[in-house]
Design a protein around this motif. Sequence first.
Motif, mmCIF file in Angstrom:
data_model
loop_
_atom_site.group_PDB
_atom_site.id
_atom_site.type_symbol
_atom_site.label_atom_id
_atom_site.label_comp_id
_atom_site.label_asym_id
_atom_site.label_seq_id
_atom_site.Cartn_x
_atom_site.Cartn_y
_atom_site.Cartn_z
ATOM 1 N N GLN A 118 0.809 -1.217 0.000
ATOM 2 C CA GLN A 118 0.000 0.000 0.000
ATOM 3 C C GLN A 118 0.840 1.264 0.000
ATOM 4 O O GLN A 118 0.311 2.376 -0.016
ATOM 5 N N GLY A 119 2.186 1.113 0.023
ATOM 6 C CA GLY A 119 3.069 2.270 -0.032
ATOM 7 C C GLY A 119 3.581 2.721 1.312
ATOM 8 O O GLY A 119 4.344 3.686 1.390
ATOM 9 N N LYS A 120 3.214 2.035 2.381
ATOM 10 C CA LYS A 120 3.704 2.394 3.707
ATOM 11 C C LYS A 120 5.107 1.838 3.904
ATOM 12 O O LYS A 120 5.418 0.729 3.478
ATOM 13 N N VAL A 178 -2.582 -6.802 3.133
ATOM 14 C CA VAL A 178 -3.399 -7.557 2.183
ATOM 15 C C VAL A 178 -4.214 -6.606 1.313
ATOM 16 O O VAL A 178 -4.316 -6.786 0.096
ATOM 17 N N ARG A 179 -4.788 -5.582 1.936
ATOM 18 C CA ARG A 179 -5.557 -4.599 1.175
ATOM 19 C C ARG A 179 -4.682 -3.921 0.134
ATOM 20 O O ARG A 179 -5.119 -3.634 -0.977
ATOM 21 N N SER A 184 -3.787 -1.171 -4.106
ATOM 22 C CA SER A 184 -2.771 -0.159 -4.386
ATOM 23 C C SER A 184 -2.616 0.083 -5.881
ATOM 24 O O SER A 184 -2.741 -0.829 -6.697
ATOM 25 N N HIS A 185 -2.341 1.327 -6.239
ATOM 26 C CA HIS A 185 -2.073 1.689 -7.635
ATOM 27 C C HIS A 185 -0.560 1.801 -7.892
ATOM 28 O O HIS A 185 -0.141 2.316 -8.924
ATOM 29 N N GLY A 236 1.136 -10.652 -9.998
ATOM 30 C CA GLY A 236 -0.285 -10.304 -10.047
ATOM 31 C C GLY A 236 -0.541 -8.884 -9.587
ATOM 32 O O GLY A 236 -1.418 -8.190 -10.113
ATOM 33 N N PHE A 237 0.248 -8.435 -8.600
ATOM 34 C CA PHE A 237 0.154 -7.063 -8.106
ATOM 35 C C PHE A 237 0.499 -6.071 -9.213
ATOM 36 O O PHE A 237 -0.215 -5.086 -9.445
ATOM 37 N N ASP A 238 1.593 -6.336 -9.929
ATOM 38 C CA ASP A 238 2.000 -5.438 -11.014
ATOM 39 C C ASP A 238 0.978 -5.433 -12.153
ATOM 40 O O ASP A 238 0.750 -4.397 -12.794
ATOM 41 N N ALA A 239 0.367 -6.594 -12.403
ATOM 42 C CA ALA A 239 -0.606 -6.702 -13.491
ATOM 43 C C ALA A 239 -1.999 -6.239 -13.077
ATOM 44 O O ALA A 239 -2.915 -6.223 -13.903
#
Length: 306
Positions: A118-120, A178-179, A184-185, A236-239
Amino acid sequence: MLCQGIRWPSAPGTPSLALEDSGQHQHDVLLEPGTRLGFTVMPGRWCLGHQLIHDKSRRTHVPCGAQALLSNGTQCPDCAAADESRPMHDFHRSGIAGAGLRDYLAQPHWLYVATFAQGKTKVGTAAEPSKWRRLAEQGALSARYVAWCPDGAAVRILEDLVTSELGFTQQVRSTSKVRGLLESHQSTTRLDALNAQKATEVREMLASLDPVLLAGSRISDDTWSPPDQGQPLLAGFDAKALQPYPGNLGEGEHGFCVSAVSGQALGVRLGGQPETFVANGALLKGRKLVLGEHATAPPPVQSALF
């Protein structure tokens, strides 16, 4: 069987779902790709017992004698009071620790900066034997070691300084991790660049400290390598192709095929569908599971509707 959560080995390798039966025998399940898991989660959440620390390399897990049900946390009051690891995080201020914990804290420790989906970004510490595992079990997407410290007191003094001077948090919740994988973008490339930037900020701050405050610590420029078991989730996150698991692992019946693991997050396959569904494995910690032949019904997937 009581679930102690997802455990990672000290060196890069396969994590396990740690399960203990009523006779205190371990029945850990290796979470290799393709592993089939089916279980029913019993109502309630139980105390996980406590740790006795003998020295830097030996400790004993003591199950909860009362098998206490909990309303929050992971330990009942009696086990929390008996846990010899609890003073670890305040030792640099209190000086209070048993002989075994003192021996554990006397070994070298690492200060790290970890960034999540999430960028944290957080600051944290790891003893030498847990240098890789500590970040694997937390599910970091990118991390760097910013300082080597001679002992556990020195590293925690620096950790607190990074928090007070630069505003870094020392904790990121599993639900947020997980969220982040699902919402996340960001991308792994951008998160790695962010982590590199944050690590540079910390190293610059440490370099400005009085050598007396560093207490024998030295700046490090090591990079942590994420586990292979998490790579399908990162892809999968990147896609932007990951899907939320259709249920709460803290209750009910579940059955799936494990395809990936990142920290306490599980990537699973349902009903032969090609999509990877992300489930929060941290919700299993402290739950009692009855293994069985169950299958979670796959939900309609948005990409399949058009």
